[in-house]
Design a protein around this motif. Structure first.
Motif, mmCIF file in Angstrom:
data_model
loop_
_atom_site.group_PDB
_atom_site.id
_atom_site.type_symbol
_atom_site.label_atom_id
_atom_site.label_comp_id
_atom_site.label_asym_id
_atom_site.label_seq_id
_atom_site.Cartn_x
_atom_site.Cartn_y
_atom_site.Cartn_z
ATOM 1 N N GLY A 82 20.793 -57.899 -22.172
ATOM 2 C CA GLY A 82 21.901 -57.489 -23.030
ATOM 3 C C GLY A 82 21.633 -56.242 -23.826
ATOM 4 O O GLY A 82 22.479 -55.793 -24.607
ATOM 5 N N LEU A 83 20.452 -55.637 -23.634
ATOM 6 C CA LEU A 83 20.114 -54.419 -24.381
ATOM 7 C C LEU A 83 20.840 -53.177 -23.840
ATOM 8 O O LEU A 83 21.204 -52.292 -24.609
ATOM 9 C CB LEU A 83 18.599 -54.180 -24.337
ATOM 10 N N LEU A 84 21.020 -53.138 -22.515
ATOM 11 C CA LEU A 84 21.665 -51.963 -21.919
ATOM 12 C C LEU A 84 23.110 -51.836 -22.412
ATOM 13 O O LEU A 84 23.785 -52.832 -22.675
ATOM 14 C CB LEU A 84 21.635 -52.046 -20.391
ATOM 15 N N LYS A 85 23.555 -50.582 -22.527
ATOM 16 C CA LYS A 85 24.904 -50.213 -22.991
ATOM 17 C C LYS A 85 25.072 -50.384 -24.497
ATOM 18 O O LYS A 85 26.157 -50.152 -25.025
ATOM 19 C CB LYS A 85 25.998 -51.001 -22.260
ATOM 20 N N ARG A 278 30.443 -40.096 -28.141
ATOM 21 C CA ARG A 278 31.718 -39.930 -27.448
ATOM 22 C C ARG A 278 31.535 -39.556 -25.984
ATOM 23 O O ARG A 278 32.306 -39.994 -25.124
ATOM 24 C CB ARG A 278 32.543 -38.837 -28.149
ATOM 25 N N GLU A 279 30.517 -38.745 -25.697
ATOM 26 C CA GLU A 279 30.390 -38.207 -24.344
ATOM 27 C C GLU A 279 29.658 -39.127 -23.382
ATOM 28 O O GLU A 279 29.999 -39.188 -22.206
ATOM 29 C CB GLU A 279 29.683 -36.839 -24.394
ATOM 30 N N PHE A 280 28.628 -39.854 -23.855
ATOM 31 C CA PHE A 280 27.836 -40.671 -22.929
ATOM 32 C C PHE A 280 28.682 -41.718 -22.193
ATOM 33 O O PHE A 280 28.516 -41.901 -20.992
ATOM 34 C CB PHE A 280 26.650 -41.323 -23.655
ATOM 35 N N MET A 293 26.499 -44.730 -19.404
ATOM 36 C CA MET A 293 26.166 -45.682 -20.474
ATOM 37 C C MET A 293 25.692 -47.016 -19.911
ATOM 38 O O MET A 293 24.993 -47.769 -20.602
ATOM 39 C CB MET A 293 27.406 -45.888 -21.352
ATOM 40 N N ASP A 294 26.021 -47.308 -18.640
ATOM 41 C CA ASP A 294 25.635 -48.588 -18.041
ATOM 42 C C ASP A 294 24.125 -48.765 -17.967
ATOM 43 O O ASP A 294 23.640 -49.897 -17.883
ATOM 44 C CB ASP A 294 26.229 -48.724 -16.631
#
Length: 580
Positions: A82-85, A278-280, A293-294
């Motif tokens: 659950g750390l990713l994103k 905003r961009e990622f 972001m994934d």
């Protein structure tokens, strides 16, 4: 057991002095009790009956006599699926959840759980009853995006363990037991999908640390060819304001051939961090076609937040990087900007009344920076897999002065120096990495002799250009003028790259080798150009052909046709192609 307590006897900015009743330890977490608020802090020095705490929140309103409660635990993060994103602050509070609860202005003294304890994860067991396991070894896995998130024996557990029970395949939350193991003394331990680890202690649950050698393909030509970064190595990007650090970070994060990207904004301006946030989520991941972001974690601590949290954000980020490396993945950590982390250290040191070093930075500045970069590395895990954590830090020296202490301390420990130039940025030569001042200790996938020859050509062309500023074009010979044009040609068609073009933004290893051979052919060829006007016209035409070539996909007929046009132009104007 009753927790150790104390009372405030002094407040100086984010530094609080506490009289202590009981046993405490260095880097222990403490909470200052102010009404309903619990302000998180860390012990940074212990004296005779007193402790000095750096507070991660605003200390406004704290008074002498306020109660302090010591946790008995080191500053740590929760590790698990659950750390990713996620977007965390330096203390691993999930910022989107905080914003949803409290709006734009976050109150102090609030802590949220870093991971969702109610979400169910589809667990697949890997270990069997009777297996012998050690810390860092996988007991099973759950899918997290495109990766298998390994559920490991916690790194805090020492020695060998025997698996007594493993949960069957099914859906479990991170707080449910998925295994039971027994240590060498016969004591049993229940294992869940998550556990905590102190951020200032390196994770070393691997078999061996290997010297980084293989280049990390960033797909930035000037880096991969001339100033390569090794997979598991270190690099720094110093540069003045406006030199293009943020865009270069975005490019490296997007196109570097790594599995996980971690961005630590440790004290950057809020405007730049907002741009990042905003961009990622909007950037397309070239690897998956989904959002970048994934496979990214952002640790966000802007310059408007309390300075003490900058240090925590750096260590939180590197701990998360080591955690994913332990799964057999390649991780890239970008820290922006280590200068502001160093400024926070300077402020803390001043409040502790320590003897200052150069420019009032603490005497231990170099060792702290070295400790951070030393947590990078290429490692062999107990299962035989090789994984890496590559660390790159930006440095923001005042006025672009690379002689200041933070830049110099960083240069002593990193393997590659990618110095950004304000002059190149003003001339719109991006990435604005200075090709004559930067360096790397790592190997490129291009022949080193060819690279050395190209850099000589670049240096000679630059020397002629400097001379022409004094004596003018008329005062240079035709041969010298052609040297100048060749240096400019190399700069324009190879060192510069358009980050906003879908093809040119990221150049694969194979394409770099192919194009560099063609560029090198131009540099080695003696062209039959009778006068300077003809030479200028020829190189302008050739340069434009190459730039257009950079924008064409390599596996297309158009790419081959453009290459034939370049080949024809070279042959029509060449006398002797050296070495061909």
């Amino acid at each position: 057991m009753k927790p150790t307590t104390g009372k405030i006897i002094g407040v100086s900015g984010n530094m609080v002095t506490v009289s202590v009743d009981g046993n405490i330890m260095q880097n222990e977490v403490a909470y200052i009790i102010k009404g309903n608020e619990r302000l998180k802090s860390e012990i940074v020095r212990i004296g005779d009956g007193v402790a000095f705490l750096q507070v991660f929140e605003s200390t406004k309103g704290l008074t002498i006599g306020d109660d302090v409660e010591f946790s008995g635990q080191l500053l740590s993060v929760q590790l698990g699926p659950g750390l990713l994103k996620q977007i965390y602050d330096g203390l691993q509070n999930p910022l989107p959840e905080l914003a949803e609860e409290f709006g734009f202005f976050l109150p102090r003294g609030v802590e949220f759980k870093p991971l969702d304890e109610t979400k169910k994860w589809p667990f697949t067991p890997a270990a069997k009853v009777g297996d012998t396991v050690i810390a860092g070894q996988s007991l099973g896995s759950v899918p997290e995006g495109i990766f298998d998130h390994q559920i490991m024996v916690p790194f805090t557990m020492k020695g060998e363990f025997t698996v007594e029970e493993v949960a069957k395949a099914g859906d479990y939350s991170i707080v449910e037991n998925i295994a039971r193991i027994k240590d060498e003394k016969g004591k049993t331990h229940n294992i869940t999908m998550s556990f905590r680890w102190p951020v200032k202690i390196a994770i070393e649950a691997y078999k061996e640390k290997i010297v980084p050698n293989d280049p990390l393909v960033t797909q930035a030509r000037i880096i991969d060819t001339f100033f390569p970064v090794a997979k598991g190595g270190t690099f720094c990007i110093p540069g003045p304001f406006g030199a293009g650090k943020t865009v270069l970070q975005h490019v490296l994060s997007r196109y570097s051939q790594v599995d996980i990207v971690i961005v630590a904004a440790c004290g950057e301006r809020a405007g730049e961090v907002v741009e990042l946030l905003r961009e990622f989520p909007e950037l397309e991941d070239p690897r998956t076609g989904k959002t970048l972001m994934d496979r990214t974690i952002i640790i966000c601590n802007t310059s408007s937040m309390p300075v003490a949290a900058r240090e925590a954000s750096v260590y939180t980020a590197v701990t998360l990087g080591e955690y994913y490396r332990q799964m057999g993945l390649d991780v890239l950590l970008m820290a922006d900007s280590t200068s502001r982390w160093a400024q926070a250290m300077r402020e803390l040191s001043g409040r502790l009344e320590e003897i200052p070093g150069e420019e009032a930075f603490p005497a231990y500045l170099e060792s702290r920076i070295a400790e951070f970069y030393e947590r990078s590395g290429l490692v062999e895990l107990s299962n035989g897999k090789v994984a890496s954590l590559t660390i790159g830090g930006t440095v923001s020296p005042a006025g672009g002065n690379f002689e200041e202490p933070v830049t110099q301390a960083t240069l002593k420990v990193v393997g590659a120096f990618l110095g950004l130039s304000r002059d190149r940025a003003n001339a719109r030569r991006f990435p604005s990495i200075h090709p004559l001042e930067s360096w790397s200790k790592y190997k490129s996938f291009i022949d080193p002799e060819e690279i050395a020859a190209s850099r000589v050509m670049l240096q000679r062309g630059n020397d002629v250009g400097q001379m022409m500023m004094v004596v003018g074009e008329e005062g240079t010979s035709n041969d010298d003028f052609q040297l100048y044009l060749k240096g400019e040609f190399l700069d324009n068609v190879y060192l510069q790259q358009n980050s906003f073009d879908n093809v040119d933004a990221g150049t694969s290893k194979e394409r770099q080798q192919y194009v560099f051979n063609m560029v090198n052919r131009v540099l080695k060829t003696d062209f039959q150009l009778d006068d300077k006007e003809k030479a200028r016209g020829f190189f302008n035409h050739l340069r434009q052909l190459f730039i257009d070539w950079n924008y064409i996909a390599m596996d297309s007929a158009e790419f081959k046709a453009q290459e034939n046009a370049i080949d024809t132009l070279i042959k029509e104007n060449s006398g002797n192609e050296k070495g061909l």
